[in-house]
Design a protein around this motif. Sequence first.
Motif, mmCIF file in Angstrom:
data_model
loop_
_atom_site.group_PDB
_atom_site.id
_atom_site.type_symbol
_atom_site.label_atom_id
_atom_site.label_comp_id
_atom_site.label_asym_id
_atom_site.label_seq_id
_atom_site.Cartn_x
_atom_site.Cartn_y
_atom_site.Cartn_z
ATOM 1 N N VAL A 172 17.420 86.863 -89.149
ATOM 2 C CA VAL A 172 18.009 85.543 -89.446
ATOM 3 C C VAL A 172 16.898 84.518 -89.674
ATOM 4 N N ASN A 173 15.799 84.730 -88.986
ATOM 5 C CA ASN A 173 14.676 83.821 -89.187
ATOM 6 C C ASN A 173 14.188 83.873 -90.637
ATOM 7 N N LEU A 174 14.083 85.087 -91.152
ATOM 8 C CA LEU A 174 13.650 85.229 -92.538
ATOM 9 C C LEU A 174 14.642 84.578 -93.488
ATOM 10 N N GLN A 175 15.918 84.707 -93.139
ATOM 11 C CA GLN A 175 16.959 84.046 -93.952
ATOM 12 C C GLN A 175 16.672 82.552 -94.096
ATOM 13 N N LEU A 176 16.300 81.957 -92.977
ATOM 14 C CA LEU A 176 16.021 80.523 -92.997
ATOM 15 C C LEU A 176 14.806 80.226 -93.853
ATOM 16 N N PHE A 177 13.800 81.097 -93.721
ATOM 17 C CA PHE A 177 12.559 80.838 -94.444
ATOM 18 C C PHE A 177 12.679 81.007 -95.941
ATOM 19 N N VAL A 178 13.666 81.818 -96.348
ATOM 20 C CA VAL A 178 13.861 81.999 -97.780
ATOM 21 C C VAL A 178 14.122 80.652 -98.426
ATOM 22 N N LYS A 179 14.874 79.824 -97.702
ATOM 23 C CA LYS A 179 15.275 78.523 -98.260
ATOM 24 C C LYS A 179 14.116 77.551 -98.363
ATOM 25 N N ASP A 180 13.280 77.565 -97.364
ATOM 26 C CA ASP A 180 12.202 76.595 -97.390
ATOM 27 C C ASP A 180 11.032 77.074 -96.555
ATOM 28 N N GLN A 304 26.518 70.611 -85.033
ATOM 29 C CA GLN A 304 27.874 70.942 -85.470
ATOM 30 C C GLN A 304 27.863 71.479 -86.906
ATOM 31 N N SER A 305 27.145 70.775 -87.788
ATOM 32 C CA SER A 305 27.238 71.195 -89.177
ATOM 33 C C SER A 305 26.459 72.499 -89.398
ATOM 34 N N VAL A 306 25.380 72.692 -88.634
ATOM 35 C CA VAL A 306 24.667 73.977 -88.702
ATOM 36 C C VAL A 306 25.598 75.107 -88.235
ATOM 37 N N TRP A 307 26.284 74.847 -87.144
ATOM 38 C CA TRP A 307 27.193 75.882 -86.626
ATOM 39 C C TRP A 307 28.324 76.164 -87.622
ATOM 40 N N ASP A 308 28.843 75.105 -88.229
ATOM 41 C CA ASP A 308 29.933 75.297 -89.199
ATOM 42 C C ASP A 308 29.476 76.197 -90.342
ATOM 43 N N GLN A 309 28.253 75.952 -90.809
ATOM 44 C CA GLN A 309 27.703 76.787 -91.882
ATOM 45 C C GLN A 309 27.576 78.239 -91.425
ATOM 46 N N ILE A 310 27.008 78.368 -90.224
ATOM 47 C CA ILE A 310 26.782 79.720 -89.702
ATOM 48 C C ILE A 310 28.108 80.438 -89.508
ATOM 49 N N ASN A 311 29.022 79.763 -88.857
ATOM 50 C CA ASN A 311 30.285 80.399 -88.470
ATOM 51 C C ASN A 311 31.127 80.761 -89.683
ATOM 52 N N SER A 312 30.995 79.975 -90.748
ATOM 53 C CA SER A 312 31.789 80.322 -91.934
ATOM 54 C C SER A 312 30.978 81.211 -92.871
ATOM 55 N N ASN A 313 29.920 81.824 -92.318
ATOM 56 C CA ASN A 313 29.088 82.790 -93.047
ATOM 57 C C ASN A 313 28.516 82.244 -94.342
ATOM 58 N N LYS A 314 28.276 80.973 -94.337
ATOM 59 C CA LYS A 314 27.625 80.403 -95.524
ATOM 60 C C LYS A 314 26.116 80.497 -95.333
ATOM 61 N N ASP A 315 25.423 80.453 -96.441
ATOM 62 C CA ASP A 315 23.971 80.448 -96.354
ATOM 63 C C ASP A 315 23.521 79.192 -95.630
ATOM 64 N N LEU A 316 22.699 79.396 -94.617
ATOM 65 C CA LEU A 316 22.232 78.229 -93.881
ATOM 66 C C LEU A 316 20.944 77.723 -94.525
ATOM 67 N N ASP A 317 21.032 76.503 -94.992
ATOM 68 C CA ASP A 317 19.905 75.911 -95.692
ATOM 69 C C ASP A 317 19.495 74.680 -94.889
ATOM 70 N N LEU A 318 18.504 74.854 -94.047
ATOM 71 C CA LEU A 318 18.161 73.766 -93.116
ATOM 72 C C LEU A 318 17.687 72.491 -93.813
ATOM 73 N N PRO A 319 16.850 72.596 -94.846
ATOM 74 C CA PRO A 319 16.436 71.343 -95.511
ATOM 75 C C PRO A 319 17.645 70.558 -96.023
ATOM 76 N N THR A 320 18.598 71.283 -96.607
ATOM 77 C CA THR A 320 19.799 70.597 -97.087
ATOM 78 C C THR A 320 20.567 69.989 -95.927
ATOM 79 N N GLN A 321 20.668 70.777 -94.848
ATOM 80 C CA GLN A 321 21.360 70.274 -93.663
ATOM 81 C C GLN A 321 20.698 68.992 -93.163
ATOM 82 N N GLN A 322 19.375 69.002 -93.192
ATOM 83 C CA GLN A 322 18.669 67.831 -92.676
ATOM 84 C C GLN A 322 18.860 66.620 -93.581
ATOM 85 N N GLU A 323 18.942 66.894 -94.870
ATOM 86 C CA GLU A 323 19.196 65.788 -95.791
ATOM 87 C C GLU A 323 20.595 65.220 -95.597
#
Length: 746
Positions: A172-180, A304-323
């Motif tokens: 999952v860590n690599l998943q995050l790094f793919v984004k940014d 909350q919004s990170v969890w919502d992304q995760i729980n609905s199996n969406k790609d978690l894109d932290l930079p976007t989340q932070q924006e």
Amino acid sequence: MNGHFASNEAATPEQYEHGVQVIDEDKTFNSKLGTYLAIENIIPAGFNYHLISVFGSQSTGKSTLLNHLFGTQFGVMSEEERKQTTKGIWLSKNKKDGAKDNSNQRSMAENILVMDVEGTDGRERGEDQDFERKAALFALATSEVLIVNIWEHQVGLYQGANMGLLKTVFEVNLQLFVKDRESIPRSLLFFVIRDHLGHTPLANLRNTLLQDLSRLWSTINKPPGLEISTIDDYFDFAFVALPHKILQPDAFVASIDKLGKRFKEGYKDPNKSQPKFLENEDEPILLPQYHRRIPADGFPIYAQSVWDQINSNKDLDLPTQQELLAQFRCDEISREVLEEFDEVIMPFERKQAEGARVGTPVVVSDLGKGINKARATTIASFTEKASRYHKGVFARKTVELEDKIDSRLKVLVKGQLDAAHRDSIRGFSEGVSQEVKLNQKKGGVYDFAEIVDNKKQAALELFVSVATATAIEGADWSSFDEELVLLKKELDDASKRLRGEEMRRLATRVERWVKSRVGEAVGLEFNKLGSGRGGSGAPAEGEKPADERDLWDRVWKTFVDIVAHAESRFSDRAKSFDASPEEVEVGLWRLRRKSWGVLQDKIEEELMEGNLLLKLRENFEDKFRYDDEGVPRIWRPTDDIEGLYTRARESTLTLIPLLARFKLLATNSPPPLEEWIGNAPQAMTPADEEDLAPIGGVDEEEGTSLEEEMTVLSDVKIQDLTVRFKKTADGVYVEAKRSAIGGITQ
Ligand code: GDP
Ligand code: MG
């Protein structure tokens, strides 16, 4: 403050004795997270907080560890009933927050938050694996330090449940790094080895684990682009071993105490690019590079919004989340600070609106100070809270906020400048009028130009002082240069208007003077008609009898002299108050025309029928009844009464056609009126012409000729006058005749 997290129901710390269940067993996010963080006073902490998660198989003493380390009260399996207690993810603040060490220093970093993550029991359960994966992702997205809790005897068991868990973490860590790749922080994997018997030194255990981790790393699927990355690219490592809690309770507690002291802020060593692993057992583990940089007041929403992304199996894109978080929070903060801004601004707006309602814009005192302070305070408090968020978003939202503030302030500033403008113009006009009146009352000659200059200066100063006080510091729109230019122009217009008025007053005075002078001097010339020798009664000693025939020449010269004098008075005075040559020219032109009217009136008055008959009679009698020496005749019967009568009558009769036309003797034509008045000046406005009577022979459109203008008596009048005068003369003659005879009789 923290309005967003204020809860209607009274939330008490007691309710959260065990912390808060962030994610429950149904994978639902707990919306009370914010409330909890508010109660624990974490919300205002900015970046000054830390988040630590613990991972590990079920029942490996994770909750027990956290409770010992942080004084938390996470649920712990009782020794009797051996069943899973921690469900979902719990979060609690470090209860040993205030703990001090021997030298009275904080023994731990401030505001540590710990997450107790439900472990798997190692059995293959689809449901569990789903949660495990999501929980790992959630913990990685939020936590600086991931504590991996394992029994000593699990070390080296490459196939164990722990390895499955770690594999998940790595993936999952690599998943995050793919984004940014750039901005995702590193994490610290902190291995806590439990029930360390002591036979195997920690260094060996560590080497074994590191080998296993590398092997594990080589087996995971790496996304395209990250194939050759190593585990060290993403993680730092630290290791600690704890004695058996039940067999060595004292040593266990001592080790925990020692371990607790490592939860302090460390410093990034600029000489080492990455620490790889923290070898030293006393080394602080909360290094700045692990911090997720989510401001505390945004954490609940972010989580909350990170969890919502995760729980609905969406790609978690932290930079976007932070924006997104930054946008949301910046907007929220903006609303908060604007509310405070409103409270300061609204009273000013009300005052202005009140003035506008009654039609007199008012200069609101202290407006500048008030709005400057409000603006600065609002932007400062926005900056204080919002600058922690995504830089680009923050910058954009700052501009938005400034726009909102400034659009409100622009209205206020404009209102203020308008009011100041109005006050200045009004003050100027009133000031000049008052000053002029005052001077007139004193009867003195006053310097109109100086009065205008002084009042204009005062008006400009008034405006500039209000405008300067109202200017917004640091706002480029708040310069008032244009307004000042406009005011100057309007003041000039007003000066011009006032000068016009002053010119009219001057003109009226001069005209009055012309009227009285013309009345006197021209009257005198006409009175001379009463004496047949040109004087009133007998001419004084040495005075040459006036020639009646040059009457009009004398009238014209007298008139022209008077007007010339008036003109020089007028232009001297007008120039003294800075009237332009054009304005003076117009004034003089008007003066000449008006003066001509004055002369006409005077002539008309002199030659009214009754006056004229009287003058003719006097003229006739003077010639008839006085001898050349001016001695009255005593009629004798021998006198040539008839001859004298006829001569005198004929002489006087010549006056009638003479008086009938304004004609100069020298030219035998009317005076050069058109030339004398001159052409209408270029600078003349319709208003300058409004009150002027048309003049025949001068104003073309008038339609009457100069001859007509100069006609004093009509032909009919001449006839009539001749008849009536003759009758009068006859009467005088008869009387003379009678007195001559009577003289003999006596
Ligand atoms: P968790 O499921 O990982 O949170 O484990 P708990 O903290 O609930 O503990 C599970 C059981 O292990 C409890 O009965 C504890 O008393 C026990 N326990 C806790 N710490 C230790 C330890 O250091 N050594 C041993 N042997 N048992 C422990
Ligand atoms: Mg537990």
